[in-house]
Write a protein that holds these residues in place. Sequence first.
Motif, mmCIF file in Angstrom:
data_model
loop_
_atom_site.group_PDB
_atom_site.id
_atom_site.type_symbol
_atom_site.label_atom_id
_atom_site.label_comp_id
_atom_site.label_asym_id
_atom_site.label_seq_id
_atom_site.Cartn_x
_atom_site.Cartn_y
_atom_site.Cartn_z
ATOM 1 N N ALA A 79 -15.603 28.435 22.105
ATOM 2 C CA ALA A 79 -16.539 29.559 22.107
ATOM 3 C C ALA A 79 -17.113 29.749 20.709
ATOM 4 C CB ALA A 79 -15.834 30.829 22.560
ATOM 5 N N VAL A 80 -18.444 29.829 20.642
ATOM 6 C CA VAL A 80 -19.135 30.024 19.365
ATOM 7 C C VAL A 80 -20.359 30.911 19.587
ATOM 8 C CG1 VAL A 80 -20.257 28.920 17.399
ATOM 9 C CG2 VAL A 80 -18.447 27.707 18.618
ATOM 10 N N ASP A 81 -20.491 31.955 18.789
ATOM 11 C CA ASP A 81 -21.682 32.818 18.812
ATOM 12 C C ASP A 81 -22.022 33.322 20.216
ATOM 13 O OD1 ASP A 81 -21.939 32.434 16.079
ATOM 14 O OD2 ASP A 81 -23.366 30.784 16.287
ATOM 15 N N GLY A 82 -21.015 33.776 20.941
ATOM 16 C CA GLY A 82 -21.254 34.396 22.234
ATOM 17 C C GLY A 82 -21.461 33.444 23.388
ATOM 18 N N ARG A 83 -21.303 32.143 23.146
ATOM 19 C CA ARG A 83 -21.458 31.151 24.209
ATOM 20 C C ARG A 83 -20.287 30.173 24.192
ATOM 21 N NH1 ARG A 83 -26.441 32.777 22.778
ATOM 22 N NH2 ARG A 83 -28.015 33.024 24.412
ATOM 23 N N ILE A 84 -20.122 29.450 25.291
ATOM 24 C CA ILE A 84 -19.031 28.489 25.409
ATOM 25 C C ILE A 84 -19.611 27.084 25.533
ATOM 26 C CG2 ILE A 84 -17.088 27.711 26.809
ATOM 27 C CD1 ILE A 84 -16.693 30.621 27.649
ATOM 28 N N HIS A 85 -19.145 26.195 24.670
ATOM 29 C CA HIS A 85 -19.575 24.798 24.689
ATOM 30 C C HIS A 85 -18.517 23.957 25.405
ATOM 31 C CE1 HIS A 85 -22.856 25.170 21.580
ATOM 32 N NE2 HIS A 85 -22.206 26.315 21.413
ATOM 33 N N ALA A 86 -18.940 23.209 26.418
ATOM 34 C CA ALA A 86 -18.067 22.279 27.139
ATOM 35 C C ALA A 86 -18.575 20.871 26.844
ATOM 36 C CB ALA A 86 -18.099 22.565 28.633
ATOM 37 N N ILE A 87 -17.768 20.093 26.126
ATOM 38 C CA ILE A 87 -18.247 18.823 25.572
ATOM 39 C C ILE A 87 -17.339 17.669 25.995
ATOM 40 C CG2 ILE A 87 -18.881 17.612 23.455
ATOM 41 C CD1 ILE A 87 -19.046 20.393 22.090
ATOM 42 N N GLY A 88 -17.976 16.557 26.379
ATOM 43 C CA GLY A 88 -17.242 15.343 26.695
ATOM 44 C C GLY A 88 -16.375 15.474 27.924
ATOM 45 N N GLY A 89 -15.285 14.692 27.940
ATOM 46 C CA GLY A 89 -14.391 14.658 29.086
ATOM 47 C C GLY A 89 -14.583 13.383 29.886
ATOM 48 N N ARG A 90 -13.999 13.377 31.080
ATOM 49 C CA ARG A 90 -14.113 12.194 31.934
ATOM 50 C C ARG A 90 -14.308 12.622 33.387
ATOM 51 N NH1 ARG A 90 -7.721 10.788 31.306
ATOM 52 N NH2 ARG A 90 -8.324 10.889 29.128
ATOM 53 N N PHE A 91 -15.036 11.788 34.117
ATOM 54 C CA PHE A 91 -15.290 12.078 35.527
ATOM 55 C C PHE A 91 -14.120 11.651 36.404
ATOM 56 C CE2 PHE A 91 -19.696 11.114 33.875
ATOM 57 C CZ PHE A 91 -20.014 12.441 33.670
ATOM 58 N N ASN A 92 -13.417 10.598 35.978
ATOM 59 C CA ASN A 92 -12.251 10.126 36.727
ATOM 60 C C ASN A 92 -11.268 9.476 35.761
ATOM 61 O OD1 ASN A 92 -10.484 9.445 38.748
ATOM 62 N ND2 ASN A 92 -11.666 7.715 39.497
ATOM 63 N N ALA A 93 -11.322 8.140 35.624
ATOM 64 C CA ALA A 93 -10.438 7.439 34.694
ATOM 65 C C ALA A 93 -11.043 7.455 33.292
ATOM 66 C CB ALA A 93 -10.220 6.004 35.168
ATOM 67 N N THR A 94 -10.286 6.920 32.310
ATOM 68 C CA THR A 94 -10.775 6.935 30.929
ATOM 69 C C THR A 94 -12.019 6.079 30.746
ATOM 70 O OG1 THR A 94 -9.207 5.170 30.399
ATOM 71 C CG2 THR A 94 -8.522 7.427 29.925
ATOM 72 N N VAL A 95 -12.265 5.148 31.667
ATOM 73 C CA VAL A 95 -13.488 4.348 31.569
ATOM 74 C C VAL A 95 -14.707 5.158 31.985
ATOM 75 C CG1 VAL A 95 -12.324 2.141 31.894
ATOM 76 C CG2 VAL A 95 -13.115 3.423 33.893
ATOM 77 N N ASP A 96 -14.478 6.349 32.533
ATOM 78 C CA ASP A 96 -15.569 7.215 32.981
ATOM 79 C C ASP A 96 -15.839 8.339 31.987
ATOM 80 O OD1 ASP A 96 -15.883 5.828 35.446
ATOM 81 O OD2 ASP A 96 -14.142 6.880 36.235
ATOM 82 N N ASN A 97 -15.624 8.068 30.707
ATOM 83 C CA ASN A 97 -15.882 9.075 29.682
ATOM 84 C C ASN A 97 -17.354 9.462 29.641
ATOM 85 O OD1 ASN A 97 -13.277 9.356 28.727
ATOM 86 N ND2 ASN A 97 -13.492 7.769 27.174
ATOM 87 N N THR A 98 -17.607 10.691 29.206
ATOM 88 C CA THR A 98 -18.979 11.176 29.096
ATOM 89 C C THR A 98 -19.185 11.900 27.771
ATOM 90 O OG1 THR A 98 -20.670 12.608 30.099
ATOM 91 C CG2 THR A 98 -18.391 13.349 30.262
ATOM 92 N N GLY A 99 -20.427 11.951 27.343
ATOM 93 C CA GLY A 99 -20.788 12.724 26.156
ATOM 94 C C GLY A 99 -21.503 14.008 26.530
ATOM 95 N N MET A 100 -21.481 14.371 27.811
ATOM 96 C CA MET A 100 -22.176 15.573 28.274
ATOM 97 C C MET A 100 -21.813 16.790 27.425
ATOM 98 S SD MET A 100 -22.105 15.431 32.454
ATOM 99 C CE MET A 100 -23.062 16.950 32.584
#
Length: 224
Positions: free
Chosen positions: A98-119
């Motif tokens: 949480a920064v400046d009144g908003r929440i940032h959700a960054i990266g993660g994976r859709f399933n396995a580690t080969v499904d990483n994202t930079g979203m």
Amino acid sequence: MNGKIYVAGGFTRNVHMGALDVAFEYDPASDTWRTLTPMKSPRGSVGVAALNGKIYAIGGRGVDTVTVSTHEVYDPATNKWSDRAPLPKARDHLAVIAVDGRIHAIGGRFNATVDNTGMHDVYDPTTNSWKSAAPMPTPRSAMAVTLYRGLILLAGGECNKRKTFIENEGYDIKADRWVSLAPMATGRHGFRAVTLGDLAYFAGGAAGCGGGEVSDTLLTFSLP
């Protein structure tokens, strides 16, 4: 938040099995834990952030080991969870801050580690809506995150060709852009970070993908 530490969700066994709906509050003043109302949806590898006196639990992986877009908020005043706008795309092992009144959700994976994202999605609680921000240059999951000198730092993660990431990238909130910073000497994932004074601290983690080579080291990062 309010001098206390909140914990939500988790797994009971490998790999991603036995997702929990539990929530706890730790009071360091009395060195005691208190059981809270459980989340409405059992989840592990969930992203958690505190904002405006409430706890937000975002994404994760459910009892069927499938990633979810679930988004719930806990109000300590009522001891109740409520649903909020779901993530634009389901994922777990994401970094949430949480920064400046908003929440940032960054990266993660859709399933396995080969499904990483930079979203990179940003949640506004005043409108209960998400919008996209500049994506993280190096897609990864299970990173450490902290706010440092106006930058959201994202360090480490898993997994890059069966090796943990050494990358350390910073998101400039005002400019909506990323910068590459000094990488860690060795990769790690599943660790946490905090900023105190002029230093960002990175503690623990695992050097091996999937939890192997657990570390007890404490690293610090600073800018001139």
